[in-house]
Enzyme design. Structure first.
Site, PDB file in Angstrom:
ATOM      1  NE  ARG A 170      -3.730  -1.981   2.559  1.00 37.00           N
ATOM      2  CZ  ARG A 170      -3.496  -2.786   3.576  1.00 37.00           C
ATOM      3  NH1 ARG A 170      -2.598  -2.457   4.501  1.00 37.00           N
ATOM      4  NH2 ARG A 170      -4.157  -3.909   3.707  1.00 37.00           N
ATOM      5  CB  SER A 178      -3.399 -14.371   5.263  1.00 36.11           C
ATOM      6  OG  SER A 178      -4.105 -13.346   5.905  1.00 36.11           O
ATOM      7  CG  ASN A 222      -2.630 -18.126  13.616  1.00 33.76           C
ATOM      8  OD1 ASN A 222      -3.071 -17.225  12.924  1.00 33.76           O
ATOM      9  ND2 ASN A 222      -1.361 -18.472  13.649  1.00 33.76           N
ATOM     10  CB  CYS A 223      -7.224 -16.227  16.902  1.00 31.49           C
ATOM     11  SG  CYS A 223      -5.644 -15.369  16.809  1.00 31.49           S
ATOM     12  N   PRO A 253      22.400  -5.532   9.972  1.00 36.20           N
ATOM     13  CG  PRO A 253      24.111  -4.581   8.727  1.00 36.20           C
ATOM     14  CD  PRO A 253      23.862  -5.480   9.883  1.00 36.20           C
ATOM     15  CE1 TYR A 256      14.889  -2.803   9.345  1.00 39.79           C
ATOM     16  CE2 TYR A 256      14.976  -4.179   7.373  1.00 39.79           C
ATOM     17  CZ  TYR A 256      15.276  -2.993   8.025  1.00 39.79           C
ATOM     18  OH  TYR A 256      15.964  -2.011   7.382  1.00 39.79           O
ATOM     19  CB  ALA A 257      12.819 -10.306  13.699  1.00 37.41           C
ATOM     20  N   GLY A 296       6.677 -10.307  15.376  1.00 33.92           N
ATOM     21  CA  GLY A 296       5.793 -11.432  15.747  1.00 33.92           C
ATOM     22  C   GLY A 296       6.275 -12.242  16.935  1.00 33.92           C
ATOM     23  CE1 TYR A 312     -25.583   4.374  32.918  1.00 36.24           C
ATOM     24  CE2 TYR A 312     -26.166   6.711  32.886  1.00 36.24           C
ATOM     25  CZ  TYR A 312     -26.454   5.406  33.267  1.00 36.24           C
ATOM     26  OH  TYR A 312     -27.575   5.123  33.970  1.00 36.24           O
TER      27      TYR A 312
HETATM   28  P1  FAD Z   1       2.536 -17.001  12.639  1.00 37.79           P
HETATM   29  O1  FAD Z   1       1.238 -16.319  12.481  1.00 37.79           O
HETATM   30  O2  FAD Z   1       2.593 -18.272  13.345  1.00 37.79           O
HETATM   31  O3  FAD Z   1       3.197 -17.132  11.220  1.00 37.79           O
HETATM   32  C1  FAD Z   1       4.461 -17.685  11.029  1.00 37.79           C
HETATM   33  C2  FAD Z   1       4.492 -18.416   9.707  1.00 37.79           C
HETATM   34  O4  FAD Z   1       5.842 -18.525   9.319  1.00 37.79           O
HETATM   35  C3  FAD Z   1       3.973 -19.834   9.789  1.00 37.79           C
HETATM   36  O5  FAD Z   1       2.903 -20.041   8.909  1.00 37.79           O
HETATM   37  C4  FAD Z   1       5.155 -20.712   9.448  1.00 37.79           C
HETATM   38  O6  FAD Z   1       4.802 -21.825   8.637  1.00 37.79           O
HETATM   39  C5  FAD Z   1       6.009 -19.749   8.655  1.00 37.79           C
HETATM   40  N1  FAD Z   1       7.444 -20.098   8.703  1.00 37.79           N
HETATM   41  C6  FAD Z   1       8.175 -20.328   9.822  1.00 37.79           C
HETATM   42  N2  FAD Z   1       9.445 -20.581   9.473  1.00 37.79           N
HETATM   43  C7  FAD Z   1       9.504 -20.505   8.133  1.00 37.79           C
HETATM   44  C8  FAD Z   1      10.554 -20.676   7.202  1.00 37.79           C
HETATM   45  N3  FAD Z   1      11.773 -20.980   7.591  1.00 37.79           N
HETATM   46  N4  FAD Z   1      10.272 -20.528   5.903  1.00 37.79           N
HETATM   47  C9  FAD Z   1       9.010 -20.220   5.490  1.00 37.79           C
HETATM   48  N5  FAD Z   1       7.996 -20.054   6.317  1.00 37.79           N
HETATM   49  C10 FAD Z   1       8.237 -20.183   7.636  1.00 37.79           C
HETATM   50  N6  FAD Z   1      -3.305 -14.603  19.573  1.00 37.79           N
HETATM   51  C11 FAD Z   1      -4.181 -13.694  20.045  1.00 37.79           C
HETATM   52  O7  FAD Z   1      -3.799 -12.527  20.210  1.00 37.79           O
HETATM   53  N7  FAD Z   1      -5.474 -14.038  20.336  1.00 37.79           N
HETATM   54  C12 FAD Z   1      -5.938 -15.298  20.148  1.00 37.79           C
HETATM   55  O8  FAD Z   1      -7.106 -15.575  20.403  1.00 37.79           O
HETATM   56  C13 FAD Z   1      -5.039 -16.273  19.676  1.00 37.79           C
HETATM   57  N8  FAD Z   1      -5.459 -17.541  19.501  1.00 37.79           N
HETATM   58  C14 FAD Z   1      -4.585 -18.452  18.983  1.00 37.79           C
HETATM   59  C15 FAD Z   1      -5.027 -19.745  18.769  1.00 37.79           C
HETATM   60  C16 FAD Z   1      -4.165 -20.687  18.237  1.00 37.79           C
HETATM   61  C17 FAD Z   1      -4.638 -22.073  18.031  1.00 37.79           C
HETATM   62  C18 FAD Z   1      -2.838 -20.326  17.899  1.00 37.79           C
HETATM   63  C19 FAD Z   1      -1.893 -21.337  17.304  1.00 37.79           C
HETATM   64  C20 FAD Z   1      -2.381 -19.033  18.099  1.00 37.79           C
HETATM   65  C21 FAD Z   1      -3.252 -18.084  18.642  1.00 37.79           C
HETATM   66  N9  FAD Z   1      -2.826 -16.783  18.880  1.00 37.79           N
HETATM   67  C22 FAD Z   1      -3.704 -15.874  19.384  1.00 37.79           C
HETATM   68  C23 FAD Z   1      -1.438 -16.379  18.643  1.00 37.79           C
HETATM   69  C24 FAD Z   1      -1.288 -15.680  17.289  1.00 37.79           C
HETATM   70  O9  FAD Z   1      -1.835 -16.486  16.301  1.00 37.79           O
HETATM   71  C25 FAD Z   1       0.188 -15.435  17.046  1.00 37.79           C
HETATM   72  O10 FAD Z   1       0.658 -14.586  18.054  1.00 37.79           O
HETATM   73  C26 FAD Z   1       0.451 -14.799  15.720  1.00 37.79           C
HETATM   74  O11 FAD Z   1      -0.044 -15.583  14.684  1.00 37.79           O
HETATM   75  C27 FAD Z   1       1.957 -14.585  15.526  1.00 37.79           C
HETATM   76  O12 FAD Z   1       2.231 -14.117  14.258  1.00 37.79           O
HETATM   77  P2  FAD Z   1       3.617 -14.478  13.559  1.00 37.79           P
HETATM   78  O13 FAD Z   1       3.597 -13.833  12.241  1.00 37.79           O
HETATM   79  O14 FAD Z   1       4.739 -14.183  14.463  1.00 37.79           O
HETATM   80  O15 FAD Z   1       3.601 -16.044  13.414  1.00 37.79           O
END
Ligand code: FAD
Length: 828
Positions: free
Chosen positions: A22, A39, A42-43, A276, A279-280, A282, A427
């Site tokens: 965007r 995308s 998970n939640c 450099p 970035y990370a 999540g 309220y």
């Molecule tokens: P993710 O969303 O996990 O994405 C990481 C992705 O990177 C994965 O798909 C993985 O396959 C991919 N990956 C990893 N390593 C590599 C690699 N070397 N090469 C290519 N791809 C790779 N949070 C809330 O705030 N509220 C909730 O209600 C909640 N409920 C949840 C319920 C469940 C069952 C789960 C599993 C999680 C829940 N969470 C919740 C947590 C939330 O989903 C995570 O905090 C969030 O998804 C983190 O985002 P992320 O991008 O760091 O990791």
């Protein structure tokens, strides 16, 4: 044209990719995702397993094709990045379809690989086919298919975190009997123990068998039997491991990025790693918290999304910073919402922070006169004297997360407790009160800081009353009589001004009521009249929550809300038409409201007549049963319908069974005799001590409530072997002459210079009889109450610190009040 490579295509990865596009139409954006889906929600996964979300497609927020097209992003699914080389600015990628590996250059690299569920190497786990973890769509499919094909009847969820609890609820709602095993003393780590207790009760009220302070030792029978740390075994058709996550850091390791103590990637407020152009964001990162700027990590979706936006902004020249975590969270547990933000008290204690105060309030979600107002149980933590907000926790069924969100926003805005008083919040009766619960927290906290009211915590009050402290309960008589804190005296608030002569002015006075508000009014009256008075924070409701104990058959009795269970014999027909029945609709009342209503109704009816009550409080089922037992009324029926409405029918005591026109068999009624046992342990002889504990554990196993009152020489049984306590000369001499603890006790006859004692211990071991130490531990596990006589302790110079844990110090009144209810009373 710069090239931005993103690893991970879900919360952080997909969000950063979309925002980057965007802001920058020209950049080349390549996104690698190891899995087949990007995308996804998970939640939402536990709710799909529980059939709340019916359509699997709903979980897939974007498909690879849609997102690639919509955002002009080169998305490569089933492509795992296997290493990063910062020197050559490239990543090595493995195509999981073709197994081919190739290098991909980047100008900027964003890691959002998330965190993986922990699957520990427990004995027997390898052979089990019924053990699952839950992170992504394929995991969800596996669990869902397993349930469809195997129709499990019992499931074990290991770990009481958010995912564990969501799974427990969803499996339970699917008709599966769930055991939730948690190693620590509480579930839901963001909560403090007393708040988690509310959830413990609610899970048990909903039929979940909660097993705390216990872990999984091994799996047997291909995972069908779980052996717990304490040796107990439970059957499991399906096991879900949700014991936490560990950051995916293999790429960070390959790139030589700096990691935190627990393996998270360290980033600064610009989300830059130690190298450099890398970035990370999540679950995989460690950054600062917003309150004390301590390094921390957090696996939640909101921070991941926020970080993604900040990073995309920064990479596109927009000034933005990631200020840090608060840990704001919310979860649904059956009918309750649990939410928290900021620090909890146990973490503050661990960090050695002491300049804080906590308050517990129990406001209504909205105006009490508007239907369906529900209580919210809140804990609020603030710094003293600054009034800085440190954290809050809330549990309830309405308006819970709204209050936590306001507090989270207030922390970000650096508001203090004084500012909370000034918040002008929306309220109208269906939504709130003119003084919103958040305003109220501000009022209470400011009163404390300004010295308008003093408070003590509910975990301090038992010690105070035992040592003769004066606790006045200002609730109405009926409320007090239903249940109260041991040692408290009832003076209803409206009577307090006329009964001042009953309150000593030269002693500290403690006041309590149901939730702390009436007691606060009482403290203001007494304080202005010159009394030294303190309010019990959170009142009886907080006290009861803290000391909640699972009742023996709690989860058994409410496992199924479908079937109506009656307390009487199914063959027995109770003809209610011949009795006057008073109907009570207590659905809008919170505990103990329904019992208070029953109490009042019973006062007004004739013996033998009935009260029929309905309530939404699932815990009422157990409460009314034990209350009827205590009061001697007959509980003729208690049942839960499919809408979770509890119905109970109570017959006023005094009527003979034949009176009630229904049956001549007493066996069918639920009234239990008061079954308690008390023993005065006067002797400190080994053989007599062993006999005492054998009888005590025997009585406890028969369901009796047992109290052992240790006095004079008997106190030596409770002494620890090595503990240094300050004593005067006489006390020290006395202490040296007496045996210190179980290992130093001698038998009363044939001791023969210690030979007899050794022989008896040897024989007991040979014959597999538990040692005295083991008998004592067993007794405590079985709930046997150990009371040390305060007078004897004083006379013999024995201090509380010298005694083993979990011993109450009490006077003869404690013993006598227990003895009154006993039908077994021994002096040993
Ligand atoms: P993710 O969303 O996990 O994405 C990481 C992705 O990177 C994965 O798909 C993985 O396959 C991919 N990956 C990893 N390593 C590599 C690699 N070397 N090469 C290519 N791809 C790779 N949070 C809330 O705030 N509220 C909730 O209600 C909640 N409920 C949840 C319920 C469940 C069952 C789960 C599993 C999680 C829940 N969470 C919740 C947590 C939330 O989903 C995570 O905090 C969030 O998804 C983190 O985002 P992320 O991008 O760091 O990791």
């Amino acid at each position: 044209m710069r090239k931005i490579v993103i690893v991970g295509g879900v919360a952080g990865g997909a969000t950063v990719a979309a925002r980057l596009r965007r802001l920058d139409e020209k950049a080349e954006i390549v996104l690698f995702e190891r899995g087949e889906y990007i995308s996804f929600a998970n939640c939402g996964l536990p709710y799909y397993i529980g059939d709340v979300i019916k359509d699997r497609e709903e979980l897939l927020l974007q498909t690879v094709a849609e997102m690639s097209k919509k955002f002009k992003i080169d998305i490569r699914d089933l492509s795992e990045v296997i290493s990063v080389n910062p020197d050559s600015s490239e990543v090595i990628v493995k195509n999981l379809r073709t197994k081919e590996e190739y290098a991909e250059k980047y100008d900027e690299l964003i890691l959002s690989p998330g965190a993986n569920p922990i699957r520990p190497k427990i004995d027997g786990i390898e052979n089990a086919k019924n053990i699952f973890t839950l992170r992504n769509v394929p995991d969800t499919d596996k669990i869902k298919n397993y349930i469809d094909e195997n129709k499990p009847k019992e499931a074990v969820v290991v770990g009481g975190g958010f995912i564990g609890i969501e799974m427990a609820e969803n499996l339970s709602e699917n008709g599966i009997k769930v055991h939730l095993v948690e190693m620590s003393s509480q579930i839901m780590a963001p909560l403090d123990f007393e708040m988690a207790q509310i959830i413990h009760k609610h899970l048990e009220d909903n039929g979940v068998n909660l097993i705390l302070n216990n872990g999984v030792k091994s799996f047997k029978d291909n995972g069908k039997t779980i052996v717990l740390e304490n040796g107990e075994e439970i059957k499991s058709d399906l096991t879900v491991l949700s014991i936490g996550v560990k950051p995916e850091n293999s790429l960070a390791l390959s790139a030589g990025l700096e990691l935190g103590d627990r393996g998270h990637i360290k980033v600064n407020e610009n989300l830059e790693t130690s190298k450099p152009h890398i970035y990370a964001i999540g679950d995989a990162i460690e950054t600062k918290d917003l309150i004390f700027s301590r390094e921390t990590s957090l696996a939640l979706a909101s921070p991941a999304n926020r970080q993604a936006r900040v990073l995309a902004d920064r990479l596109c020249g927009i000034e933005n910073k990631y200020k840090g975590f608060l840990g704001t969270s919310v979860a649904k547990v059956f009918d309750l919402t649990v939410s928290s933000t900021g620090y909890n008290e146990k973490t503050l204690k661990k960090l050695g922070i002491t300049n804080y105060k906590t308050i517990h309030t129990h406001p209504l979600s909205n105006a009490g006169y508007y239907p369906d107002a529900e209580t919210i149980d809140m804990k609020f933590i603030f710094e003293v004297p600054s009034g800085k907000i440190l954290g809050a926790q809330a549990v309830g069924s309405k308006g819970v997360e709204k209050r936590i969100d306001i507090i989270a926003a207030s922390i970000l805005g650096k508001l203090t407790v004084r500012d909370l008083q000034d918040l002008e919040l929306a309220y109208a009766p269906p939504f709130s009160s003119a003084k919103d619960p958040v305003n109220m927290l501000g009022y209470v906290a400011t009163n404390i800081i300004d010295g308008i009211v003093k408070t003590i915590r509910v975990d301090e009050i038992n010690e105070i009353t035992k040592n003769g402290g004066i606790l006045i309960d200002v609730r109405e008589k009926e409320e007090f009589e239903v249940e109260n804190i041991e040692g408290s005296k009832n003076i209803p608030l409206a009577e307090i001004r006329n009964r001042l002569n009953e309150i000593p002015k030269d002693k500290k006075i403690y006041l309590t009521c149901q939730v702390g508000i009436r007691a606060y009014n009482g403290t203001r009256i007494l304080k202005q009249l010159g009394f030294d008075v303190t309010n019990l924070d959170g009142g009886f409701r907080s006290y009861k929550q803290l000391y909640y104990k699972k009742s023996k058959n709690n989860c058994e009795s409410i496992c199924s809300t479908e079937k109506n269970e009656t307390m009487n014999n199914p063959q027995e027909k109770i003809d209610l038409t011949n009795r006057k029945v008073t109907q009570i609709d207590a659905r809008s009342l919170q505990c103990p409201g329904p019992i208070v209503k029953v109490y009042k109704a019973l006062e007004e009816i004739e013996k033998g007549d009935l009260v029929e009550v309905i309530t939404k409080d699932l815990g009422f089922k157990n409460d009314i049963s034990s209350w009827c037992n205590r009061m001697g009324h007959k509980l003729l029926e208690v049942s839960t319908d499919k809408n979770k409405i509890v119905k109970a029918v109570i017959q006023k005591s005094g009527a003979s069974i034949s009176d009630s026109n229904n049956t001549n068999s007493q066996n069918n009624l639920t009234v239990e005799k008061k079954e308690e046992a008390t023993m005065v342990v006067f002797s400190g002889d080994l053989d007599k001590a062993i006999a005492s504990f054998i009888i005590a554990t025997g009585a406890a196993s028969m369901g009796k409530k047992v109290t052992l009152f240790f006095t004079f020489w008997g106190l030596n049984i409770l002494r620890k072997e090595s503990v240094n306590v300050k004593k005067n000369l006489l006390e020290t001499m006395f202490s040296k002459m007496m045996p210190k603890g179980v290992n130093k006790l001698k038998i009363s006859k044939m001791n023969m210079g210690g030979m007899g004692t050794k022989m008896i211990k040897y024989i007991m071991k040979e014959k597999n009889v538990d040692s005295l130490q083991e008998l004592m531990e067993r007794a405590q596990e079985m709930g046997v109450k150990f009371v040390a006589c305060s007078m004897s302790m004083d006379v013999m110079g024995i201090k509380k610190e010298e005694l083993i844990d979990n011993v109450e110090v009490g006077g003869v009144a404690t013993y006598l009040s227990d003895a009154e209810n006993s039908n077994l009373n021994l002096f040993i």
